[in-house]
Design a protein around this motif. Sequence first.
Motif, PDB file in Angstrom:
ATOM      1  N   ALA A   4       0.835  -1.205   0.000  1.00 43.51           N
ATOM      2  CA  ALA A   4       0.000   0.000   0.000  1.00 43.51           C
ATOM      3  C   ALA A   4       0.868   1.252   0.000  1.00 43.51           C
ATOM      4  N   HIS A   5       1.903   1.251   0.833  1.00 41.36           N
ATOM      5  CA  HIS A   5       2.803   2.411   0.902  1.00 41.36           C
ATOM      6  C   HIS A   5       3.490   2.638  -0.443  1.00 41.36           C
ATOM      7  N   TRP A   6       3.933   1.559  -1.069  1.00 41.04           N
ATOM      8  CA  TRP A   6       4.588   1.690  -2.370  1.00 41.04           C
ATOM      9  C   TRP A   6       3.616   2.224  -3.416  1.00 41.04           C
ATOM     10  N   PHE A   7       2.397   1.726  -3.372  1.00 40.06           N
ATOM     11  CA  PHE A   7       1.380   2.150  -4.329  1.00 40.06           C
ATOM     12  C   PHE A   7       1.131   3.656  -4.226  1.00 40.06           C
ATOM     13  N   VAL A   8       1.105   4.164  -3.007  1.00 41.87           N
ATOM     14  CA  VAL A   8       0.820   5.584  -2.777  1.00 41.87           C
ATOM     15  C   VAL A   8       1.966   6.467  -3.242  1.00 41.87           C
ATOM     16  N   GLN A   9       3.204   6.026  -3.027  1.00 44.35           N
ATOM     17  CA  GLN A   9       4.334   6.920  -3.301  1.00 44.35           C
ATOM     18  C   GLN A   9       5.092   6.616  -4.587  1.00 44.35           C
ATOM     19  N   ALA A  10       4.725   5.558  -5.321  1.00 43.22           N
ATOM     20  CA  ALA A  10       5.501   5.155  -6.497  1.00 43.22           C
ATOM     21  C   ALA A  10       5.244   6.033  -7.715  1.00 43.22           C
ATOM     22  N   ALA A  70      -9.864   1.282   8.223  1.00 35.41           N
ATOM     23  CA  ALA A  70      -9.672   2.567   8.897  1.00 35.41           C
ATOM     24  C   ALA A  70      -8.195   2.864   9.098  1.00 35.41           C
ATOM     25  N   ALA A  71      -7.429   1.840   9.445  1.00 32.58           N
ATOM     26  CA  ALA A  71      -5.992   2.029   9.655  1.00 32.58           C
ATOM     27  C   ALA A  71      -5.306   2.477   8.362  1.00 32.58           C
ATOM     28  N   PHE A  72      -5.671   1.860   7.249  1.00 37.91           N
ATOM     29  CA  PHE A  72      -5.075   2.250   5.968  1.00 37.91           C
ATOM     30  C   PHE A  72      -5.502   3.663   5.579  1.00 37.91           C
ATOM     31  N   ALA A  73      -6.755   4.015   5.875  1.00 38.85           N
ATOM     32  CA  ALA A  73      -7.239   5.363   5.546  1.00 38.85           C
ATOM     33  C   ALA A  73      -6.525   6.414   6.389  1.00 38.85           C
ATOM     34  N   LEU A  74      -6.365   6.153   7.682  1.00 37.02           N
ATOM     35  CA  LEU A  74      -5.696   7.110   8.567  1.00 37.02           C
ATOM     36  C   LEU A  74      -4.222   7.247   8.228  1.00 37.02           C
ATOM     37  N   TRP A  75      -3.611   6.156   7.821  1.00 30.70           N
ATOM     38  CA  TRP A  75      -2.171   6.153   7.541  1.00 30.70           C
ATOM     39  C   TRP A  75      -1.855   6.740   6.168  1.00 30.70           C
ATOM     40  N   LEU A  76      -2.603   6.331   5.143  1.00 27.73           N
ATOM     41  CA  LEU A  76      -2.254   6.682   3.772  1.00 27.73           C
ATOM     42  C   LEU A  76      -3.323   7.483   3.044  1.00 27.73           C
ATOM     43  N   PHE A 101      -6.778   1.503  -2.177  1.00 27.67           N
ATOM     44  CA  PHE A 101      -5.905   0.351  -2.410  1.00 27.67           C
ATOM     45  C   PHE A 101      -6.372  -0.849  -1.597  1.00 27.67           C
ATOM     46  N   PHE A 102      -6.649  -0.643  -0.317  1.00 22.92           N
ATOM     47  CA  PHE A 102      -7.048  -1.748   0.555  1.00 22.92           C
ATOM     48  C   PHE A 102      -8.342  -2.396   0.067  1.00 22.92           C
ATOM     49  N   LEU A 103      -9.309  -1.580  -0.303  1.00 26.31           N
ATOM     50  CA  LEU A 103     -10.590  -2.118  -0.761  1.00 26.31           C
ATOM     51  C   LEU A 103     -10.445  -2.837  -2.102  1.00 26.31           C
TER      52      LEU A 103
END
Length: 359
Positions: free
Chosen positions: A94-100, A229-235, A242-244
Amino acid sequence: MPRLKALAFLLVFVVPALMPAAAWLGQRSGHPDAMAWFPLAFLFVLLPLADYALGHDPVNVPVAREREVANAAWFRLLTLACLPVQLALLAWSAHWFVQAGFGPVGAAGWLLSQGVVGGILAINTAHELVHKDGRLEPAVGGLLLASVGYHGFKIEHLRGHHVHVSTPEDASSAPLGAWSWWFVPRALLLNSLNAWRLEARRLQGLGLPALHWRNEMIGWTAAWLGLAAAFALWLGPVGLAFFLAQGLLAAGSLEVINYIEHYGLERRRGADGRYERTTHLHSWNSDYALSNLILFQLQRHSDHHAFPKRRYAILRHHADSPQLPGGYAAMFVLALVPPLWRRVIDPRVQAFRAQADSA
């Protein structure tokens, strides 16, 4: 079981490694969008070729040694280890997807790749675990399923699919002539609804309302929402999307496999209206060595339905089960092209039915 084969089940961890490999290749080549598709190329091009090159493994563990092999801690630890690997991979991916900085093509490739990887690492492993006795393994299986949002599988698979497999009552058993593109969304919807129904019925039998803390679906849904919720708050919104998306694609890849596993096979109905007992003749079998190692021998699916609690290491190959002409990786691609699938598989269904009728 030979020590080499026991160790070879570590190959399952090649699958999650494909995602960081794709990121590395993208950086090294300067083509991150193209390399986002690398896991799919590996799983659906290179793996089938390797499967055909390495060939079959029809050897079964001797019956006298089955209990010893089934109770070996090694095989249990491998499946349990998939939970931390899945959660760590999901967070990193998820982190890679957001920043790549992917373009539309790269984003699609990365999401599809993560979805298929999750279908193998999370859902396939959960499938093994939820069948086991005790609390630990089913709980780990439930968490793996919650990580891809298909937690209803834990309930519907055991109390729905295994009861009604190869009958019209089972949404995960494809009738002869059904197209995968129709089958998959229908199975996703009906199986999710049926999981809630089955849990409500169980609670009703205990004299409890459906909206009760003992409703497993409520608990696993809460776990899934907590992860979302954790993925939404973090990224942020992209992390949530991405998570969904990866969960939906993982669940979809599972239902493609269900399509492959039971397509066209039927349990006969007796004069009393009851279906015959499920045996190893009601699921497609595949004994290709490499893909069976990567999938915890899921392809010995005929034996799994005959003996659902049997641990993956001692699942048996049955030569008289209906046989697929390739491993699941090759069949997955074939299933996505319905005219080609029907041209290859329908004659095998008809031949197997004729053989069963003459027996």
